[in-house]
Design a protein around this motif. Structure first.
Motif, PDB file in Angstrom:
ATOM      1  N   LEU A 162       0.850  -1.189   0.000  1.00 24.96           N
ATOM      2  CA  LEU A 162       0.000   0.000   0.000  1.00 24.96           C
ATOM      3  C   LEU A 162       0.886   1.239   0.000  1.00 24.96           C
ATOM      4  N   GLN A 163       0.767   2.034  -1.044  1.00 25.73           N
ATOM      5  CA  GLN A 163       1.543   3.267  -1.153  1.00 25.73           C
ATOM      6  C   GLN A 163       0.622   4.463  -0.954  1.00 25.73           C
ATOM      7  N   LEU A 164       1.150   5.499  -0.334  1.00 20.70           N
ATOM      8  CA  LEU A 164       0.396   6.725  -0.106  1.00 20.70           C
ATOM      9  C   LEU A 164       1.081   7.885  -0.799  1.00 20.70           C
ATOM     10  N   ILE A 165       0.287   8.698  -1.512  1.00 19.94           N
ATOM     11  CA  ILE A 165       0.763   9.946  -2.108  1.00 19.94           C
ATOM     12  C   ILE A 165      -0.048  11.068  -1.492  1.00 19.94           C
ATOM     13  N   LEU A 166       0.623  11.984  -0.816  1.00 19.20           N
ATOM     14  CA  LEU A 166      -0.039  13.110  -0.171  1.00 19.20           C
ATOM     15  C   LEU A 166       0.273  14.389  -0.938  1.00 19.20           C
ATOM     16  N   VAL A 167      -0.778  15.115  -1.297  1.00 15.46           N
ATOM     17  CA  VAL A 167      -0.639  16.367  -2.028  1.00 15.46           C
ATOM     18  C   VAL A 167      -1.347  17.445  -1.225  1.00 15.46           C
ATOM     19  N   GLY A 168      -0.658  18.562  -0.984  1.00 16.04           N
ATOM     20  CA  GLY A 168      -1.290  19.590  -0.170  1.00 16.04           C
ATOM     21  C   GLY A 168      -0.565  20.918  -0.211  1.00 16.04           C
ATOM     22  N   GLN A 169      -1.081  21.843   0.556  1.00 15.50           N
ATOM     23  CA  GLN A 169      -0.516  23.183   0.648  1.00 15.50           C
ATOM     24  C   GLN A 169       0.720  23.187   1.552  1.00 15.50           C
ATOM     25  N   PRO A 170       1.476  24.286   1.602  1.00 17.13           N
ATOM     26  CA  PRO A 170       2.716  24.309   2.378  1.00 17.13           C
ATOM     27  C   PRO A 170       2.546  23.909   3.840  1.00 17.13           C
ATOM     28  N   GLU A 171       1.346  24.099   4.389  1.00 15.18           N
ATOM     29  CA  GLU A 171       1.123  23.708   5.778  1.00 15.18           C
ATOM     30  C   GLU A 171       1.371  22.220   5.997  1.00 15.18           C
ATOM     31  N   LEU A 172       1.157  21.412   4.960  1.00 15.16           N
ATOM     32  CA  LEU A 172       1.398  19.976   5.078  1.00 15.16           C
ATOM     33  C   LEU A 172       2.876  19.705   5.344  1.00 15.16           C
ATOM     34  N   ARG A 173       3.727  20.392   4.607  1.00 16.58           N
ATOM     35  CA  ARG A 173       5.167  20.228   4.805  1.00 16.58           C
ATOM     36  C   ARG A 173       5.573  20.659   6.205  1.00 16.58           C
ATOM     37  N   ASP A 174       4.955  21.743   6.683  1.00 14.94           N
ATOM     38  CA  ASP A 174       5.253  22.219   8.032  1.00 14.94           C
ATOM     39  C   ASP A 174       4.820  21.199   9.084  1.00 14.94           C
ATOM     40  N   MET A 175       3.657  20.592   8.877  1.00 11.82           N
ATOM     41  CA  MET A 175       3.160  19.596   9.820  1.00 11.82           C
ATOM     42  C   MET A 175       4.096  18.390   9.904  1.00 11.82           C
ATOM     43  N   ILE A 176       4.522  17.908   8.741  1.00 11.38           N
ATOM     44  CA  ILE A 176       5.371  16.721   8.705  1.00 11.38           C
ATOM     45  C   ILE A 176       6.712  16.992   9.379  1.00 11.38           C
ATOM     46  N   SER A 177       7.127  18.247   9.405  1.00  9.74           N
ATOM     47  CA  SER A 177       8.411  18.615  10.022  1.00  9.74           C
ATOM     48  C   SER A 177       8.333  18.683  11.542  1.00  9.74           C
ATOM     49  N   ARG A 178       7.137  18.605  12.099  1.00 11.36           N
ATOM     50  CA  ARG A 178       6.971  18.687  13.551  1.00 11.36           C
ATOM     51  C   ARG A 178       7.521  17.437  14.224  1.00 11.36           C
ATOM     52  N   PRO A 179       8.104  17.582  15.423  1.00  9.81           N
ATOM     53  CA  PRO A 179       8.663  16.415  16.137  1.00  9.81           C
ATOM     54  C   PRO A 179       7.655  15.303  16.356  1.00  9.81           C
ATOM     55  N   GLU A 180       6.376  15.654  16.520  1.00 10.86           N
ATOM     56  CA  GLU A 180       5.357  14.642  16.773  1.00 10.86           C
ATOM     57  C   GLU A 180       5.196  13.670  15.610  1.00 10.86           C
ATOM     58  N   LEU A 181       5.616  14.089  14.422  1.00 10.00           N
ATOM     59  CA  LEU A 181       5.441  13.251  13.232  1.00 10.00           C
ATOM     60  C   LEU A 181       6.780  12.778  12.662  1.00 10.00           C
ATOM     61  N   ARG A 182       7.769  12.653  13.514  1.00 11.24           N
ATOM     62  CA  ARG A 182       9.086  12.247  13.017  1.00 11.24           C
ATOM     63  C   ARG A 182       9.053  10.839  12.410  1.00 11.24           C
ATOM     64  N   GLN A 183       8.212   9.941  12.965  1.00  5.50           N
ATOM     65  CA  GLN A 183       8.114   8.612  12.371  1.00  5.50           C
ATOM     66  C   GLN A 183       7.472   8.678  10.992  1.00  5.50           C
ATOM     67  N   PHE A 184       6.500   9.556  10.840  1.00  2.00           N
ATOM     68  CA  PHE A 184       5.876   9.765   9.530  1.00  2.00           C
ATOM     69  C   PHE A 184       6.919  10.285   8.549  1.00  2.00           C
TER      70      PHE A 184
END
Length: 296
Positions: A162-184
């Motif tokens: 199962l592959q995931l492709i996420l497309v979104g606004q710059p806020e998505l990149r900011d969210m992924i950079s948060r420490p809470e989502l380091r595993q993501f």
């Protein structure tokens, strides 16, 4: 003034600057080629997570549609947009996107997850892999993104099923950079951020759409394109709106081309509002003030 009338005035076969995403009009700028290459790379390498971000109106959804058009029979794809709801709701969104509709209404989370896992394994046994594309992914919360990451754990040994492709606004990149989502973030194998067009690219973009619609590229003067780029900040959707409005203005005045004065006129008429995040168009070319002006 109608679209047909201004198309006839300039000799277009169709409206050159439509606002809805249209892969037929896709302009392959250097940045869009790179973004599409990242999407294809993610598919080819069976990356668990691929991320593409960019400002509103930059062309992300058009790229997604172009990607869907090129998928072969070995890929089973599901497209989700504006996903909302709690944990169980996400799985229902996913199953619905994959046309898995045989789950009873009262199924709990375990049942839903098991059905998704069974479906992915069935597709794998049939020689197909499953790809989920999530558009407007910046609207997902931290918990939902973490749940998506957990879905990528559905695998068969070394193969990602199962592959995931996420497309979104710059806020998505900011969210992924948060420490809470380091595993993501660690599971993201490929990512790209689409920047707005520079002036040279804007010139080529406007010319491309004019010619594709049956024009010859001379419908906008070089000075007009400079003004369009300045007012749009290089965002394709805003470029389209400005060009569409400009064509209405020029045709209603009997002009054979759009010049910088035409662009400035629609700006002076209050149809472009500068905001903190960029320009907004306050009307559709065929409604309200512009339609009234064209009829004068």
């Amino acid at each position: 003034m109608t679209t047909d009338l201004y198309s006839a005035h300039f000799g277009f076969r169709e409206r050159p600057f439509t606002l809805s995403p249209d892969p037929d009009f896709l302009f392959w700028s250097k940045a869009h080629l790179r973004a599409f290459s990242v999407l294809e790379y993610g598919l080819m390498t069976r990356a668990p997570l691929t991320v593409v971000t960019g400002e509103v109106g930059i062309g992300k959804t058009t790229l997604v549609q172009a990607l869907l058009d090129r998928l072969d029979d070995e890929v089973t794809a599901g497209l989700l947009s504006n996903v909302q709801g709690d944990r169980g709701a996400l799985l229902r969104w996913v199953l619905n996107a994959l046309d898995v509709d045989d789950m009873p209404a009262g199924s709990d989370y375990v049942d839903l997850f098991q059905r998704l896992q069974d479906f992915v394994l069935e597709e794998y046994a049939s020689g197909r892999r499953v790809v989920l594309i999530i558009d407007e992914a910046q609207n997902l919360g931290f918990d939902t993104l973490e749940e998506l990451r957990m879905l990528t754990n559905i695998n068969s040994g070394k193969d990602e099923l199962l592959q995931l492709i996420l497309v979104g606004q710059p806020e998505l990149r900011d969210m992924i950079s948060r420490p809470e989502l380091r595993q993501f973030a660690q599971r993201v194998s490929a990512s790209y951020h689409l920047d707005p067009m520079d002036l040279e690219t804007t010139r080529a973009y406007v010319d491309h759409r004019l010619r594709y619609a049956g024009g010859d590229g001379s419908e906008f003067t070089p000075e007009a394109v400079v003004a369009i780029h300045r007012e749009s900040d290089g965002v394709p959707r805003i470029i389209n709106k400005l060009c569409d409005l400009s064509l209405v203005y020029a045709a209603s005045a009997g002009q054979e081309e759009v010049d910088s004065d035409t662009v400035q006129e629609l700006v002076n008429d209050g149809l472009v509002l500068k905001t903190r995040t960029g320009p907004l168009l306050l009307t559709d070319p065929l409604k309200n003030g512009v339609a009234g002006k064209a009829a004068e």
